[in-house]
Write a protein that holds these residues in place. Structure first.
Motif, mmCIF file in Angstrom:
data_model
loop_
_atom_site.group_PDB
_atom_site.id
_atom_site.type_symbol
_atom_site.label_atom_id
_atom_site.label_comp_id
_atom_site.label_asym_id
_atom_site.label_seq_id
_atom_site.Cartn_x
_atom_site.Cartn_y
_atom_site.Cartn_z
ATOM 1 N N ALA A 52 0.823 -1.206 0.000
ATOM 2 C CA ALA A 52 0.000 0.000 0.000
ATOM 3 C C ALA A 52 0.861 1.262 0.000
ATOM 4 C CB ALA A 52 -0.929 -0.011 1.215
ATOM 5 N N THR A 53 1.930 1.247 0.767
ATOM 6 C CA THR A 53 2.819 2.414 0.847
ATOM 7 C C THR A 53 3.347 2.783 -0.534
ATOM 8 O OG1 THR A 53 3.500 1.880 3.103
ATOM 9 C CG2 THR A 53 4.967 3.295 1.832
ATOM 10 N N ALA A 54 3.727 1.795 -1.320
ATOM 11 C CA ALA A 54 4.327 2.069 -2.623
ATOM 12 C C ALA A 54 3.358 2.804 -3.547
ATOM 13 C CB ALA A 54 4.790 0.772 -3.271
ATOM 14 N N PHE A 55 2.073 2.442 -3.536
ATOM 15 C CA PHE A 55 1.109 3.131 -4.395
ATOM 16 C C PHE A 55 0.999 4.600 -4.023
ATOM 17 C CE2 PHE A 55 -0.521 -1.265 -4.881
ATOM 18 C CZ PHE A 55 -0.464 -1.338 -6.268
ATOM 19 N N VAL A 56 0.942 4.879 -2.730
ATOM 20 C CA VAL A 56 0.745 6.253 -2.273
ATOM 21 C C VAL A 56 2.034 7.061 -2.385
ATOM 22 C CG1 VAL A 56 0.105 7.693 -0.308
ATOM 23 C CG2 VAL A 56 -1.137 5.560 -0.750
ATOM 24 N N ALA A 57 3.121 6.536 -1.850
ATOM 25 C CA ALA A 57 4.367 7.298 -1.787
ATOM 26 C C ALA A 57 4.974 7.516 -3.170
ATOM 27 C CB ALA A 57 5.373 6.580 -0.888
ATOM 28 N N GLU A 58 4.789 6.553 -4.084
ATOM 29 C CA GLU A 58 5.375 6.648 -5.419
ATOM 30 C C GLU A 58 4.353 7.045 -6.474
ATOM 31 O OE1 GLU A 58 7.410 2.972 -6.217
ATOM 32 O OE2 GLU A 58 8.188 2.878 -4.151
ATOM 33 N N THR A 93 0.143 10.122 5.897
ATOM 34 C CA THR A 93 0.101 11.432 6.549
ATOM 35 C C THR A 93 0.692 12.513 5.651
ATOM 36 O OG1 THR A 93 0.279 10.368 8.728
ATOM 37 C CG2 THR A 93 0.833 12.709 8.597
ATOM 38 N N ALA A 94 1.758 12.188 4.946
ATOM 39 C CA ALA A 94 2.464 13.178 4.126
ATOM 40 C C ALA A 94 1.847 13.379 2.746
ATOM 41 C CB ALA A 94 3.923 12.758 3.965
ATOM 42 N N ALA A 95 1.039 12.438 2.296
ATOM 43 C CA ALA A 95 0.520 12.506 0.929
ATOM 44 C C ALA A 95 -0.435 13.676 0.760
ATOM 45 C CB ALA A 95 -0.200 11.209 0.584
ATOM 46 N N PRO A 96 -0.382 14.355 -0.385
ATOM 47 C CA PRO A 96 -1.369 15.401 -0.652
ATOM 48 C C PRO A 96 -2.758 14.793 -0.801
ATOM 49 C CG PRO A 96 -0.032 14.989 -2.598
ATOM 50 C CD PRO A 96 0.590 14.206 -1.478
ATOM 51 N N ALA A 97 -3.770 15.547 -0.451
ATOM 52 C CA ALA A 97 -5.140 15.038 -0.501
ATOM 53 C C ALA A 97 -5.538 14.597 -1.897
ATOM 54 C CB ALA A 97 -6.102 16.104 0.014
ATOM 55 N N ASP A 98 -4.938 15.215 -2.930
ATOM 56 C CA ASP A 98 -5.297 14.890 -4.304
ATOM 57 C C ASP A 98 -4.300 13.954 -4.972
ATOM 58 O OD1 ASP A 98 -3.190 16.633 -4.486
ATOM 59 O OD2 ASP A 98 -4.123 17.968 -5.961
ATOM 60 N N VAL A 99 -3.520 13.211 -4.184
ATOM 61 C CA VAL A 99 -2.566 12.286 -4.776
ATOM 62 C C VAL A 99 -3.298 11.343 -5.728
ATOM 63 C CG1 VAL A 99 -2.746 10.611 -2.860
ATOM 64 C CG2 VAL A 99 -0.706 10.634 -4.314
ATOM 65 N N SER A 109 -11.456 9.349 -2.976
ATOM 66 C CA SER A 109 -10.119 9.654 -3.476
ATOM 67 C C SER A 109 -9.212 8.468 -3.200
ATOM 68 C CB SER A 109 -9.550 10.903 -2.797
ATOM 69 O OG SER A 109 -9.221 10.608 -1.444
ATOM 70 N N PRO A 110 -8.097 8.354 -3.922
ATOM 71 C CA PRO A 110 -7.155 7.278 -3.617
ATOM 72 C C PRO A 110 -6.652 7.319 -2.172
ATOM 73 C CG PRO A 110 -6.682 8.172 -5.788
ATOM 74 C CD PRO A 110 -7.711 9.075 -5.166
ATOM 75 N N LEU A 111 -6.380 8.523 -1.666
ATOM 76 C CA LEU A 111 -5.887 8.625 -0.296
ATOM 77 C C LEU A 111 -6.925 8.124 0.696
ATOM 78 C CD1 LEU A 111 -3.605 9.510 1.580
ATOM 79 C CD2 LEU A 111 -4.648 11.794 1.642
ATOM 80 N N ALA A 112 -8.190 8.510 0.484
ATOM 81 C CA ALA A 112 -9.259 8.036 1.359
ATOM 82 C C ALA A 112 -9.381 6.520 1.297
ATOM 83 C CB ALA A 112 -10.585 8.688 0.970
ATOM 84 N N CYS A 113 -9.237 5.968 0.093
ATOM 85 C CA CYS A 113 -9.317 4.517 -0.067
ATOM 86 C C CYS A 113 -8.244 3.809 0.735
ATOM 87 C CB CYS A 113 -9.187 4.147 -1.547
ATOM 88 S SG CYS A 113 -8.926 2.377 -1.828
ATOM 89 N N TRP A 114 -6.988 4.229 0.557
ATOM 90 C CA TRP A 114 -5.888 3.509 1.202
ATOM 91 C C TRP A 114 -5.901 3.681 2.714
ATOM 92 C CZ3 TRP A 114 -3.933 -0.409 -0.946
ATOM 93 C CH2 TRP A 114 -3.777 -0.480 -2.329
ATOM 94 N N ALA A 115 -6.258 4.858 3.195
ATOM 95 C CA ALA A 115 -6.321 5.049 4.649
ATOM 96 C C ALA A 115 -7.390 4.165 5.259
ATOM 97 C CB ALA A 115 -6.594 6.517 4.963
ATOM 98 N N ARG A 116 -8.549 4.126 4.623
ATOM 99 C CA ARG A 116 -9.649 3.297 5.121
ATOM 100 C C ARG A 116 -9.299 1.820 5.063
ATOM 101 N NH1 ARG A 116 -15.426 2.277 2.057
ATOM 102 N NH2 ARG A 116 -16.767 2.073 3.910
ATOM 103 N N ARG A 117 -8.828 1.373 3.898
ATOM 104 C CA ARG A 117 -8.554 -0.045 3.699
ATOM 105 C C ARG A 117 -7.486 -0.553 4.656
ATOM 106 N NH1 ARG A 117 -8.330 -4.610 3.679
ATOM 107 N NH2 ARG A 117 -10.244 -4.061 4.757
#
Length: 246
Positions: A52-58, A93-99, A109-117
């Motif tokens: 999950a980290t790789a999708f968000v951070a990269e 935490t560091a990802a922009p809301a619109d990542v 949003s993708p960020l909402a998805c990954w945080a929830r999941r």
């Protein structure tokens, strides 16, 4: 729940999981996942956190499979798990809301998805670690449990991969008895289940109980609190609803 709330929950639940796993020992059996020992639980959850980290951070915009499980055990494995959990919390935490990145389930949003999941992934596996350790487990907030039921029914089991199917149309109702408006109607057929957040019409079977117990039972971690009507549909859920990693 807001994205920040899910990240806070993920942070807390990962630390609780690691503590319970350390107290149980990595060789302890996991009663809620009989094929696993605690080392398997840590390897799996730690791999999912890194995935999950790789999708968000990269900002990865296409699907990629998870990595290999580490050949670690004991304190080294716990250290590896804790490091991956911290990186996931930090990335969210560091990802922009619109990542923009690939997301595993529909969400605002993708960020909402990954945080929830990842909050729910880690909570369910924290329960597994506590089952291996024994004793009293940490509490789950009823509102969070309701959200998890919604994610499972209207997210995971809306996908083509859901195996919860019947030859003839049937209706399963899921009702949290301690929360207002926490009722789902699951329409079963030879196609993937279709779930609405309502109690419209008659149901062939109803699974009911307090939200937290219902959440854990639908994830096959506890017995169903109450089953009314055709119990074969509850048995079908128990047999076919497992989410398999691939």
């Amino acid at each position: 729940m807001e994205t920040a709330d899910f990240i806070d929950t993920l942070d807390r639940e990962g630390r609780l999981l690691a503590t319970a796993a350390a107290e149980a020992g990595t060789g302890a059996k996991v009663p809620t996942c009989p094929e696993w020992q605690v080392r398997d639980l840590l390897r799996h959850t730690g791999m999912v956190h890194r995935w999950a980290t790789a999708f968000v951070a990269e900002a990865r915009t296409s699907y990629r499979p998870g990595g290999e499980l580490p050949d670690l055990d004991g304190e080294d494995l716990l250290t590896w798990f804790r490091a991956g959990h911290r990186r996931l919390v930090g990335a969210l935490t560091a990802a922009p809301a619109d990542v923009q990145c690939w997301q595993v389930l529909p969400a605002p949003s993708p960020l909402a998805c990954w945080a929830r999941r990842q909050a729910h992934e880690t909570t369910v596996h924290r329960v597994d670690a506590e089952a291996a350790r024994g004793g009293t487990g940490a509490q789950i907030a009823p509102g969070f449990a309701v959200d998890g039921i919604d994610e499972l029914l209207r997210g995971f089991h809306a996908r083509r991969r859901s195996a919860v199917r019947t030859e003839a149309p049937r209706v399963l109702r899921v009702r949290a008895t301690d929360r207002d408006d926490a009722v789902w109607t699951v329409r079963l057929s030879a196609e993937p289940p279709v779930t609405e957040r309502d109690d419209a019409g008659a149901a062939d079977c109803e699974i009911a109980g307090p939200a937290v117990q219902l959440y854990l039972s639908l994830w096959n971690r506890r017995p169903f609190p109450e089953v009314g009507g055709d119990s074969a549909l509850a048995g079908l859920w128990r047999e076919k609803s497992g989410i398999v990693w691939s």
